[in-house]
Design an enzyme around this catalytic site. Structure first.
Site, PDB file in Angstrom:
ATOM      1  N   SER A  30       0.825  -1.216   0.000  1.00 23.92           N
ATOM      2  CA  SER A  30       0.000   0.000   0.000  1.00 23.92           C
ATOM      3  C   SER A  30       0.852   1.255   0.000  1.00 23.92           C
ATOM      4  O   SER A  30       1.716   1.412   0.849  1.00 23.92           O
ATOM      5  CB  SER A  30      -0.832   0.068   1.297  1.00 23.92           C
ATOM      6  OG  SER A  30      -2.017  -0.602   1.151  1.00 23.92           O
ATOM      7  N   HIS A  61      -4.235   0.633  -5.161  1.00 22.46           N
ATOM      8  CA  HIS A  61      -3.668  -0.588  -5.740  1.00 22.46           C
ATOM      9  C   HIS A  61      -4.022  -0.631  -7.220  1.00 22.46           C
ATOM     10  O   HIS A  61      -5.200  -0.648  -7.571  1.00 22.46           O
ATOM     11  CB  HIS A  61      -4.249  -1.827  -5.055  1.00 22.46           C
ATOM     12  CG  HIS A  61      -3.772  -1.982  -3.641  1.00 22.46           C
ATOM     13  ND1 HIS A  61      -2.758  -2.829  -3.286  1.00 22.46           N
ATOM     14  CD2 HIS A  61      -4.163  -1.387  -2.511  1.00 22.46           C
ATOM     15  CE1 HIS A  61      -2.549  -2.746  -1.990  1.00 22.46           C
ATOM     16  NE2 HIS A  61      -3.388  -1.880  -1.492  1.00 22.46           N
ATOM     17  N   HIS A  83      -5.765  -9.011  -1.678  1.00 20.21           N
ATOM     18  CA  HIS A  83      -5.877  -9.221  -0.229  1.00 20.21           C
ATOM     19  C   HIS A  83      -7.005 -10.206   0.107  1.00 20.21           C
ATOM     20  O   HIS A  83      -8.033 -10.244  -0.563  1.00 20.21           O
ATOM     21  CB  HIS A  83      -6.162  -7.900   0.483  1.00 20.21           C
ATOM     22  CG  HIS A  83      -5.061  -6.906   0.373  1.00 20.21           C
ATOM     23  ND1 HIS A  83      -4.975  -6.032  -0.687  1.00 20.21           N
ATOM     24  CD2 HIS A  83      -3.999  -6.650   1.175  1.00 20.21           C
ATOM     25  CE1 HIS A  83      -3.898  -5.282  -0.517  1.00 20.21           C
ATOM     26  NE2 HIS A  83      -3.288  -5.639   0.595  1.00 20.21           N
ATOM     27  N   TYR A  85      -9.033  -9.955   2.545  1.00 20.42           N
ATOM     28  CA  TYR A  85     -10.261  -9.248   2.976  1.00 20.42           C
ATOM     29  C   TYR A  85     -11.140  -8.824   1.803  1.00 20.42           C
ATOM     30  O   TYR A  85     -12.281  -8.418   2.001  1.00 20.42           O
ATOM     31  CB  TYR A  85      -9.917  -8.029   3.854  1.00 20.42           C
ATOM     32  CG  TYR A  85      -9.058  -6.976   3.209  1.00 20.42           C
ATOM     33  CD1 TYR A  85      -9.552  -6.128   2.224  1.00 20.42           C
ATOM     34  CD2 TYR A  85      -7.728  -6.823   3.599  1.00 20.42           C
ATOM     35  CE1 TYR A  85      -8.754  -5.166   1.639  1.00 20.42           C
ATOM     36  CE2 TYR A  85      -6.919  -5.859   3.024  1.00 20.42           C
ATOM     37  CZ  TYR A  85      -7.436  -5.037   2.046  1.00 20.42           C
ATOM     38  OH  TYR A  85      -6.633  -4.087   1.459  1.00 20.42           O
ATOM     39  N   GLU A  86     -10.619  -8.910   0.593  1.00 18.75           N
ATOM     40  CA  GLU A  86     -11.453  -8.578  -0.562  1.00 18.75           C
ATOM     41  C   GLU A  86     -12.459  -9.692  -0.858  1.00 18.75           C
ATOM     42  O   GLU A  86     -13.382  -9.489  -1.645  1.00 18.75           O
ATOM     43  CB  GLU A  86     -10.569  -8.334  -1.787  1.00 18.75           C
ATOM     44  CG  GLU A  86      -9.721  -7.066  -1.620  1.00 18.75           C
ATOM     45  CD  GLU A  86      -8.734  -6.892  -2.738  1.00 18.75           C
ATOM     46  OE1 GLU A  86      -9.172  -6.568  -3.853  1.00 18.75           O
ATOM     47  OE2 GLU A  86      -7.526  -7.091  -2.511  1.00 18.75           O
ATOM     48  N   ALA A 113       2.664  -2.111   3.979  1.00 21.94           N
ATOM     49  CA  ALA A 113       2.472  -1.083   4.998  1.00 21.94           C
ATOM     50  C   ALA A 113       2.005  -1.817   6.245  1.00 21.94           C
ATOM     51  O   ALA A 113       1.219  -2.760   6.149  1.00 21.94           O
ATOM     52  CB  ALA A 113       1.409  -0.104   4.533  1.00 21.94           C
ATOM     53  N   MET A 211      -2.077  -6.782   6.915  1.00 21.53           N
ATOM     54  CA  MET A 211      -3.138  -7.606   6.320  1.00 21.53           C
ATOM     55  C   MET A 211      -2.669  -8.377   5.085  1.00 21.53           C
ATOM     56  O   MET A 211      -3.474  -8.745   4.229  1.00 21.53           O
ATOM     57  CB  MET A 211      -4.323  -6.705   5.938  1.00 21.53           C
ATOM     58  CG  MET A 211      -4.843  -5.837   7.073  1.00 21.53           C
ATOM     59  SD  MET A 211      -6.111  -4.696   6.514  1.00 21.53           S
ATOM     60  CE  MET A 211      -6.251  -3.600   7.937  1.00 21.53           C
ATOM     61  N   SER A 212      -1.366  -8.619   4.976  1.00 18.63           N
ATOM     62  CA  SER A 212      -0.847  -9.306   3.775  1.00 18.63           C
ATOM     63  C   SER A 212       0.413 -10.082   4.132  1.00 18.63           C
ATOM     64  O   SER A 212       0.661 -10.384   5.291  1.00 18.63           O
ATOM     65  CB  SER A 212      -0.538  -8.261   2.689  1.00 18.63           C
ATOM     66  OG  SER A 212       0.533  -7.432   3.107  1.00 18.63           O
ATOM     67  N   ASN A 235       2.055   3.643  10.727  1.00 18.74           N
ATOM     68  CA  ASN A 235       1.284   4.164  11.865  1.00 18.74           C
ATOM     69  C   ASN A 235       1.595   3.321  13.090  1.00 18.74           C
ATOM     70  O   ASN A 235       2.116   2.215  12.970  1.00 18.74           O
ATOM     71  CB  ASN A 235      -0.228   4.079  11.555  1.00 18.74           C
ATOM     72  CG  ASN A 235      -0.653   2.656  11.213  1.00 18.74           C
ATOM     73  OD1 ASN A 235      -0.445   2.177  10.090  1.00 18.74           O
ATOM     74  ND2 ASN A 235      -1.203   1.947  12.184  1.00 18.74           N
ATOM     75  N   HIS A 247      -6.903   4.772   6.517  1.00 20.66           N
ATOM     76  CA  HIS A 247      -6.080   4.437   5.357  1.00 20.66           C
ATOM     77  C   HIS A 247      -5.317   5.661   4.851  1.00 20.66           C
ATOM     78  O   HIS A 247      -4.252   5.537   4.250  1.00 20.66           O
ATOM     79  CB  HIS A 247      -6.972   3.846   4.266  1.00 20.66           C
ATOM     80  CG  HIS A 247      -6.206   3.206   3.154  1.00 20.66           C
ATOM     81  ND1 HIS A 247      -5.317   2.171   3.373  1.00 20.66           N
ATOM     82  CD2 HIS A 247      -6.170   3.454   1.828  1.00 20.66           C
ATOM     83  CE1 HIS A 247      -4.777   1.818   2.224  1.00 20.66           C
ATOM     84  NE2 HIS A 247      -5.268   2.581   1.276  1.00 20.66           N
TER      85      HIS A 247
END
Ligand code: HPA
Length: 275
Positions: A30, A61, A83, A85-86, A113, A211-212, A235, A247
């Site tokens: 990201s 993306h 991802h 979550y998609e 990220a 998340m990846s 962050n 985001h």
């Protein structure tokens, strides 16, 4: 076997349009996708041009493979990853990484990220992964084993190659980057974690959360690729600052450090490509 056939169909789809043998595969996280435009581009193929390929939907993306040279080394760059979550199956999430391997890449560099859990980390830092915790997501190897790729019960004792870790350290040093190191924990997202989940992850030994990446590293190791990975700490993880997570902050931090990220990745490719 359905998954293997899908892989072979995608591979054939790419090879019909692209004639290029990469040595290194690079996945851009990201906000870090700009690197794909910095290489000497030879050819590019959008994911939607490959029949059967899972197409990403997240903002920031782009979704394509870029083939070309970075520091003189032939690379395939994945700009815009897929991802979990998609809503894709894990086997689809790791399909692009497997394709990179099937296209000839022997080395895989993953970037992402991530939220910093380790309290010595600041937004804008880079963390090299020394290991990961992937228990927050299903293994990408669930289902019939694709024996042509690897064995049923692959060892994960050294997911992130010690040899490449040393190259990453040396590369960071020559870029004047104060590289952090640590363990990455993968959660599914798309919601950010709760403060309690972050406390749990810290007790488990995690230094950063995202998340990846971990699932991709597992699939890559299954097929014998040599892997390294770098997180851009965008962050502080949930509960570690008063700020709400969004985001936009992730994108802004990634943008701010994009130039040093690009220098670092180029240096790693230069040094890893010598072998
Ligand atoms: N949590 C999960 N994924 C992330 C984060 C985070 O805090 N920051 C960037 N990706």
């Amino acid at each position: 076997m359905a998954m293997y056939k899908k892989l072979m169909d995608c591979l054939e789809g790419i090879q019909k349009k692209v004639c290029f043998q990469p040595q290194i595969g690079l996945v851009l996280g990201s906000g870090l996708g700009g690197f794909a435009e910095k290489i000497q581009v030879e050819q590019a193929i959008a994911f939607e041009q490959i029949a059967g390929f899972p197409v990403s939907t997240v903002e920031g993306h782009k979704g394509r493979f870029v083939f070309g040279y970075a520091a003189g080394v032939p690379v395939v760059v994945m700009q815009g990853r897929v991802h979990y979550y998609e809503g894709y199956q894990m086997s689809d999430v790791v399909l692009p990484v497997r394709l990179m391997g099937l296209l000839g890449a022997k080395t895989l560099i993953l970037t992402n990220a991530a939220g910093g859990i380790n309290e010595t980390f600041q937004p804008g830092d880079f963390m090299m992964l020394t290991d990961h915790i992937a228990t927050g997501v299903p293994s990408p190897l669930i289902g019939p084993n694709i024996a042509k790729l690897g064995e049923r019960f692959p060892d994960m004792g050294e997911v992130y190659s010690r040899r490449l870790q040393e190259i990453v350290r040396t590369s960071a040093r020559s870029c004047g980057i104060d590289l952090k190191e640590g363990v990455y924990a993968q959660f599914t997202g798309p919601n950010y974690e709760t403060p309690a989940e972050i406390r749990m992850a810290r007790v488990w030994g995690a230094d950063a959360v995202g998340m990846s990446t971990a699932c991709e590293a597992v699939a890559a190791r299954h097929m014998g690729l040599e892997v390294c990975a770098i997180s851009c700490i965008t962050n502080l993880a949930a509960g570690l600052s008063k700020q709400q997570l969004d985001h936009k902050e992730v994108q802004e931090t990634a943008d701010r450090v994009a130039a040093s990220f690009e220098r670092l990745v180029t240096e790693i490719i230069k040094n890893a490509g010598k072998a």
